[in-house]
Design a protein around this motif. Structure first.
Motif, PDB file in Angstrom:
ATOM      1  N   THR A  43       0.861  -1.084  -0.012  1.00 24.62           N
ATOM      2  CA  THR A  43      -0.038   0.027  -0.150  1.00 24.62           C
ATOM      3  C   THR A  43       0.954   1.147   0.123  1.00 24.62           C
ATOM      4  OG1 THR A  43      -1.709  -1.149   1.417  1.00 24.62           O
ATOM      5  CG2 THR A  43      -1.857   1.130   1.253  1.00 24.62           C
ATOM      6  N   SER A  47       0.778   4.244  -2.821  1.00 24.00           N
ATOM      7  CA  SER A  47       0.684   5.458  -2.496  1.00 24.00           C
ATOM      8  C   SER A  47       1.499   6.269  -2.893  1.00 24.00           C
ATOM      9  CB  SER A  47       0.333   5.733  -0.722  1.00 24.00           C
ATOM     10  OG  SER A  47       0.238   6.862  -0.604  1.00 24.00           O
ATOM     11  N   LYS A  97      -5.919  10.063  -0.487  1.00 25.21           N
ATOM     12  CA  LYS A  97      -6.694  10.436   0.845  1.00 25.21           C
ATOM     13  C   LYS A  97      -7.524   8.962   1.223  1.00 25.21           C
ATOM     14  CE  LYS A  97      -9.958  13.459   0.796  1.00 25.21           C
ATOM     15  NZ  LYS A  97     -11.099  14.550   0.729  1.00 25.21           N
ATOM     16  N   THR A  98      -7.982   8.083   0.195  1.00 24.72           N
ATOM     17  CA  THR A  98      -8.505   7.033   0.520  1.00 24.72           C
ATOM     18  C   THR A  98      -7.633   5.946   0.952  1.00 24.72           C
ATOM     19  OG1 THR A  98     -10.401   7.537  -0.912  1.00 24.72           O
ATOM     20  CG2 THR A  98      -9.952   5.240  -0.261  1.00 24.72           C
ATOM     21  N   THR A  99      -6.330   6.008   0.289  1.00 25.96           N
ATOM     22  CA  THR A  99      -5.224   5.029   0.621  1.00 25.96           C
ATOM     23  C   THR A  99      -4.751   5.353   1.981  1.00 25.96           C
ATOM     24  OG1 THR A  99      -4.924   4.654  -1.756  1.00 25.96           O
ATOM     25  CG2 THR A  99      -3.070   3.886  -0.344  1.00 25.96           C
ATOM     26  N   ARG A 100      -4.231   6.438   2.180  1.00 26.93           N
ATOM     27  CA  ARG A 100      -4.038   7.168   3.355  1.00 26.93           C
ATOM     28  C   ARG A 100      -4.667   6.807   4.515  1.00 26.93           C
ATOM     29  NH1 ARG A 100       0.209  11.663   0.928  1.00 26.93           N
ATOM     30  NH2 ARG A 100       1.661  10.143  -0.147  1.00 26.93           N
ATOM     31  N   LEU A 101      -5.985   7.013   4.326  1.00 22.77           N
ATOM     32  CA  LEU A 101      -6.791   6.609   5.434  1.00 22.77           C
ATOM     33  C   LEU A 101      -6.926   5.331   5.718  1.00 22.77           C
ATOM     34  CD1 LEU A 101      -9.733   9.252   4.753  1.00 22.77           C
ATOM     35  CD2 LEU A 101      -8.189   9.450   6.489  1.00 22.77           C
ATOM     36  N   SER A 102      -7.175   4.447   4.720  1.00 23.32           N
ATOM     37  CA  SER A 102      -7.179   3.101   5.070  1.00 23.32           C
ATOM     38  C   SER A 102      -5.648   2.367   5.576  1.00 23.32           C
ATOM     39  CB  SER A 102      -7.445   2.487   3.583  1.00 23.32           C
ATOM     40  OG  SER A 102      -6.122   2.306   2.992  1.00 23.32           O
ATOM     41  N   ASP A 103      -4.618   3.155   5.823  1.00 21.41           N
ATOM     42  CA  ASP A 103      -3.576   2.662   6.408  1.00 21.41           C
ATOM     43  C   ASP A 103      -3.676   3.135   7.975  1.00 21.41           C
ATOM     44  OD1 ASP A 103      -2.220   1.834   4.162  1.00 21.41           O
ATOM     45  OD2 ASP A 103      -0.982   3.502   3.890  1.00 21.41           O
ATOM     46  N   ASN A 104      -4.484   3.931   8.413  1.00 21.60           N
ATOM     47  CA  ASN A 104      -4.457   4.396   9.795  1.00 21.60           C
ATOM     48  C   ASN A 104      -5.418   3.463  10.660  1.00 21.60           C
ATOM     49  OD1 ASN A 104      -2.930   6.496   9.408  1.00 21.60           O
ATOM     50  ND2 ASN A 104      -4.611   7.893   9.105  1.00 21.60           N
TER      51      ASN A 104
END
Length: 104
Positions: A43, A47, A97-104
């Motif tokens: 991921t 990203s 934004k979607t990718t980085r939010l799913s990492d949290n």
């Protein structure tokens, strides 16, 4: 594809080689980085590639503005290509934004 056609037009009809070369480099880089992102091994890798594509999109919009401001492309042409680049940028930013939010 529009960036490639713009490059062809600028070099063949306007005899402009410097700004148009920058335009094609940044514009083609968007697709190249997205192609790399499709083969990402994580991921974070995905990203990173999408982030580069987003930044290249911003750079492409800059070169388009400069070409318009120096009279190499018409306002109508600029508005059309810039709107496409703006839409691509919004899509890429949304993916980030979607990718980085799913990492949290």
């Amino acid at each position: 594809m529009r960036v490639v056609k713009a490059y062809q037009y600028l070099t063949e009809n306007k005899r402009e080689f410097i700004l148009s070369k920058q335009l094609i480099r940044s514009g083609a880089s968007i697709g190249a980085n997205l192609a790399e992102a499709s083969g990402a091994i994580s991921t974070a890798d995905f990203s990173a590639k999408v982030s580069i594509a987003y930044k290249e999109c911003l750079e492409t919009k800059y070169w388009l503005s400069l070409l318009k401001d120096t009279g190499y492309i018409a306002e109508k042409t600029f508005n059309s290509i810039h709107a496409d680049a703006d839409e691509i940028g919004k899509i890429l930013f949304s993916i980030l934004k979607t990718t980085r939010l799913s990492d949290n």
